[in-house]
Design an enzyme around this catalytic site. Structure first.
Site, PDB file in Angstrom:
ATOM      1  CG  PHE A  11      62.073  22.471   1.679  1.00  0.00           C
ATOM      2  CD1 PHE A  11      62.735  21.558   1.435  1.00  0.00           C
ATOM      3  CD2 PHE A  11      60.635  22.682   1.010  1.00  0.00           C
ATOM      4  CE1 PHE A  11      62.379  20.706   0.233  1.00  0.00           C
ATOM      5  CE2 PHE A  11      60.322  21.847   0.096  1.00  0.00           C
ATOM      6  CZ  PHE A  11      61.130  20.899  -0.240  1.00  0.00           C
ATOM      7  CG  ASP A  12      66.917  24.984   7.193  1.00  0.00           C
ATOM      8  OD1 ASP A  12      66.730  26.154   7.786  1.00  0.00           O
ATOM      9  OD2 ASP A  12      67.770  24.465   6.774  1.00  0.00           O
ATOM     10  CB  CYS A  13      66.036  28.434   3.262  1.00  0.00           C
ATOM     11  SG  CYS A  13      66.364  28.943   1.648  1.00  0.00           S
ATOM     12  CE  LYS A 152      64.499  26.646  11.209  1.00  0.00           C
ATOM     13  NZ  LYS A 152      64.317  25.997   9.961  1.00  0.00           N
TER      14      LYS A 152
END
Length: 243
Positions: A11-13, A152
């Site tokens: 997951f990206d948070c 990222k």
């Protein structure tokens, strides 16, 4: 998409689990009011988005609070208003205060019944630790920008992910990536050949918000407007398999 084919979800948070746009606007908006700027929250976020991405690209070593502070200073420069060190620190220190989306914690609990959960985030360790007090997620691995020395959509998070998966007993073909940001996550997911789910948190809002519009191609394999609807689809898939 067969959700039962996966053993882990990364997951990206921020933007996916944590409402970073509300958190950022909670600092930018009162600063703008103090500076007598007549600009709405959405327009502030639009100005902010490219500056944060540019700082992360130009200066990958600093921790996320420093990135936030420098991006804020650049917002002020673009809008012709000063950003004091106190205001810059206020944004930089605000990450643990950013709210979780209401459905994030419950959805993570449900998904943890089926998958190993992994965080793949552009923040620092202390920032995520504060956020996880709100999420209370059971994460098998946490990979931050501080851990990899970059941000990222660069590749460093994904190289660290490749090193982490064998320790979790997960093959790369058994990993699904879930994220809101097309720019930060679905562009590199396509580059890395990872199947991905778009958690489209901005489905009812115009524009790109605090995330830059991607200039490279992206793809995703499924789209959901929230974490809860994603978890619903996963639960349904595993129930159907068990019949």
């Amino acid at each position: 998409m067969d959700f039962t084919a996966f053993k882990a979800v990364s997951f990206d948070c921020y933007g996916t689990l944590i409402d970073w746009e509300t958190g950022i606007a909670a600092v930018l908006a009162p600063w703008a009011a103090e500076q007598d700027l007549t600009i709405g929250h959405e327009d502030l976020l639009l100005v902010y988005a490219d500056h944060e991405a540019a700082v992360e690209r130009e200066e990958p070593a600093p921790l996320y609070p420093e990135v936030l502070a420098e991006a804020f200073r650049r917002v002020g420069a673009q809008l012709g208003r000063p950003v004091s060190d106190a205001w810059a620190r206020r944004l930089g220190d605000s990450v643990p205060d950013w709210p979780a989306f209401p459905d994030s914690g419950e959805a993570l609990n449900r998904l943890a019944r089926h998958y190993r959960l992994i965080i793949l985030s552009n923040v620092h360790r202390a920032g995520f630790a504060g956020s996880n007090e709100r999420l209370r997620g059971d994460f098998a691995a946490i990979i931050t920008a501080e851990d990899v020395g970059g941000y990222k959509p660069g590749e460093r998070h994904f190289r660290a992910l490749d090193e982490t998966l064998p320790r979790l007993g997960v093959q790369r073909s058994e990993l699904l990536h879930a994220a809101q940001s097309l720019f930060h996550d679905h562009v590199p997911a396509k580059r890395e050949g990872l199947p991905s789910v778009w958690i489209n948190r901005r489905h009812d809002k115009p524009g790109w918000g605090a995330t830059p519009e991607p200039s490279e191609t992206w793809r995703y394999d499924a789209e959901f407007p929230s974490m809860s609807t994603f978890a619903d689809a996963v639960d349904e898939a595993f129930v159907s398999r068990a019949r």
